[in-house]
Scaffold this active site. Structure first.
Site, PDB file in Angstrom:
ATOM      1  N   ARG A  73      34.443  45.194  47.404  1.00 50.22           N
ATOM      2  CA  ARG A  73      34.854  44.925  46.021  1.00 50.22           C
ATOM      3  C   ARG A  73      33.673  45.120  45.065  1.00 50.22           C
ATOM      4  O   ARG A  73      33.785  45.746  44.011  1.00 50.22           O
ATOM      5  CB  ARG A  73      35.370  43.477  45.953  1.00 50.22           C
ATOM      6  CG  ARG A  73      35.861  42.989  44.587  1.00 50.22           C
ATOM      7  CD  ARG A  73      36.198  41.506  44.720  1.00 50.22           C
ATOM      8  NE  ARG A  73      36.962  40.969  43.587  1.00 50.22           N
ATOM      9  CZ  ARG A  73      36.407  40.431  42.507  1.00 50.22           C
ATOM     10  NH1 ARG A  73      35.093  40.367  42.411  1.00 50.22           N
ATOM     11  NH2 ARG A  73      37.164  39.943  41.531  1.00 50.22           N
ATOM     12  N   GLN A 129      44.484  41.764  41.209  1.00 50.72           N
ATOM     13  CA  GLN A 129      43.534  40.924  40.471  1.00 50.72           C
ATOM     14  C   GLN A 129      42.446  41.705  39.739  1.00 50.72           C
ATOM     15  O   GLN A 129      41.974  41.287  38.677  1.00 50.72           O
ATOM     16  CB  GLN A 129      42.888  39.925  41.444  1.00 50.72           C
ATOM     17  CG  GLN A 129      42.167  38.776  40.790  1.00 50.72           C
ATOM     18  CD  GLN A 129      40.845  38.484  41.470  1.00 50.72           C
ATOM     19  OE1 GLN A 129      39.998  39.360  41.631  1.00 50.72           O
ATOM     20  NE2 GLN A 129      40.672  37.245  41.884  1.00 50.72           N
ATOM     21  N   SER A 184      38.268  34.572  39.933  1.00 53.98           N
ATOM     22  CA  SER A 184      37.911  35.978  40.142  1.00 53.98           C
ATOM     23  C   SER A 184      37.419  36.189  41.582  1.00 53.98           C
ATOM     24  O   SER A 184      38.162  35.985  42.535  1.00 53.98           O
ATOM     25  CB  SER A 184      36.873  36.409  39.095  1.00 53.98           C
ATOM     26  OG  SER A 184      36.622  37.787  39.169  1.00 53.98           O
ATOM     27  N   LEU A 185      36.149  36.553  41.748  1.00 48.86           N
ATOM     28  CA  LEU A 185      35.558  36.704  43.081  1.00 48.86           C
ATOM     29  C   LEU A 185      35.822  35.475  43.952  1.00 48.86           C
ATOM     30  O   LEU A 185      36.048  35.584  45.163  1.00 48.86           O
ATOM     31  CB  LEU A 185      34.045  36.917  42.923  1.00 48.86           C
ATOM     32  CG  LEU A 185      33.160  36.515  44.098  1.00 48.86           C
ATOM     33  CD1 LEU A 185      33.291  37.535  45.206  1.00 48.86           C
ATOM     34  CD2 LEU A 185      31.718  36.368  43.663  1.00 48.86           C
ATOM     35  N   HIS A 199      38.474  42.935  35.216  1.00 48.49           N
ATOM     36  CA  HIS A 199      39.837  42.462  34.920  1.00 48.49           C
ATOM     37  C   HIS A 199      40.447  43.186  33.712  1.00 48.49           C
ATOM     38  O   HIS A 199      41.047  42.566  32.838  1.00 48.49           O
ATOM     39  CB  HIS A 199      39.855  40.932  34.751  1.00 48.49           C
ATOM     40  CG  HIS A 199      39.315  40.228  35.945  1.00 48.49           C
ATOM     41  ND1 HIS A 199      39.997  40.184  37.143  1.00 48.49           N
ATOM     42  CD2 HIS A 199      38.129  39.599  36.164  1.00 48.49           C
ATOM     43  CE1 HIS A 199      39.253  39.551  38.031  1.00 48.49           C
ATOM     44  NE2 HIS A 199      38.126  39.198  37.469  1.00 48.49           N
ATOM     45  N   GLN A 204      31.430  35.284  39.857  1.00 44.00           N
ATOM     46  CA  GLN A 204      30.173  35.891  39.444  1.00 44.00           C
ATOM     47  C   GLN A 204      29.625  35.179  38.213  1.00 44.00           C
ATOM     48  O   GLN A 204      30.365  34.819  37.313  1.00 44.00           O
ATOM     49  CB  GLN A 204      30.447  37.363  39.106  1.00 44.00           C
ATOM     50  CG  GLN A 204      29.231  38.247  39.141  1.00 44.00           C
ATOM     51  CD  GLN A 204      29.616  39.714  39.226  1.00 44.00           C
ATOM     52  OE1 GLN A 204      30.657  40.055  39.769  1.00 44.00           O
ATOM     53  NE2 GLN A 204      28.784  40.577  38.707  1.00 44.00           N
TER      54      GLN A 204
END
Length: 292
Positions: free
Chosen positions: A112, A243, A87-88, A194, A9
């Site tokens: 998500r 995660q 991440s994503l 996170h 992102q």
């Protein structure tokens, strides 16, 4: 060895993916499939939407995923020897390495995004980038602050993002400036990604992940949580669930990929943020953007 890396992102931009749609029949088919799966015209928002339209988490995450995955699927001779995603981007990497099929990956990304947006709205929170300090100094300072604030993204040496409750993040920024941070900058994000504040999103996403078929990857996947090569589907699932509340250990992942033989990092998706981070980990490796 070639390592393919997938952004997260923040890499989105107006018009993203339009060149793929216009120049590849495969891409056009996949974009139209995505509109069908999501139940709204995401291609219209990607190609014509404003920066504000693209900034909503429920749009940003599938948009970045689609740009990355569709680009990977249109590349000639796409034979990754290792993959990782920030991440994503980890879900994009899982589709590129054939752990997930396109539709399953897109559904997980959308689930998500919605779960994270709900968690952000339930608990006002934020993130901040800390520049110019050792990781340990940042970790220790966060540990001394009242409230929830943790190290969230280990992006490269000297760049660590913290995440947590608004007051705790602001207090940590002040403390870290006193400790010599070059910058302590609150980021324009929807919430504390996170961090433990994403627990409700993690629980929701866990159900969807458990119900999704994960296959053995065609190459090792370096996951954000473990930072090491993973090839076992059950372990990949477990790490993907963890995660959301665990830090993104990007610096350590890149270091391990280099130690395991990576000599070239190819960024697949919008922007070139990951190339910059890789270069700050090691000047010795080549970096480039994937091109059709």
């Amino acid at each position: 060895m070639k390592a393919y890396v997938f952004p997260g992102q923040g890499a989105q931009f107006t018009g993203m993916g339009k060149d793929l749609y216009d120049n590849s029949a495969v891409a056009k088919e996949l974009f139209e499939k995505a509109n069908e799966v999501l139940g709204f015209d995401i291609t219209k928002i990607m190609f014509e939407g404003s920066a504000e339209d693209l900034k909503q988490t429920k749009v940003t995450q599938p948009a970045v995923f689609l740009h990355s995955v569709i680009l990977a699927k249109t590349l000639q001779d796409f034979k990754p020897e290792m993959v990782a995603g920030h991440s994503l981007g980890e879900i994009s990497a899982l589709v590129a390495s054939e752990v997930l099929d396109f539709e399953a990956g897109l559904k997980l990304v959308y689930k998500r995004a919605l779960a994270m947006q709900d968690a952000c709205e339930a608990n006002p929170s934020t993130m901040a980038a800390i520049l110019g300090l050792e990781d340990e100094v940042v970790e220790n300072a966060c540990g001394e602050i009242e409230g929830v604030v943790v190290a969230a993204n280990y992006n490269c040496p000297g760049q660590l993002v913290i995440s947590g409750e608004v007051e705790a993040v602001n207090a940590a920024c002040e403390k870290l400036k006193e400790l010599g941070a070059k910058r302590a900058l609150v980021l324009p994000v929807g919430g504390a990604f996170h961090s433990p504040l994403m627990k409700p999103a993690e629980e929701e996403l866990a159900k969807a992940i458990e119900e999704t078929t994960f296959n053995t990857p065609i190459c090792p996947v370096y996951q954000n949580v473990t930072t090491t090569a993973v090839t076992e589907p059950a372990e990949i699932k477990k790490n993907l669930i963890a995660q959301l509340t665990a830090p993104v250990k990007w610096t350590q992942s890149v270091q391990n990929m280099i130690a395991d033989g990576a000599t070239e990092f190819i960024e697949v998706g919008p922007g070139n943020t990951l190339q910059g981070l890789v270069k700050k980990v090691s000047r010795e490796v080549a970096t480039s953007s994937a091109q059709i």
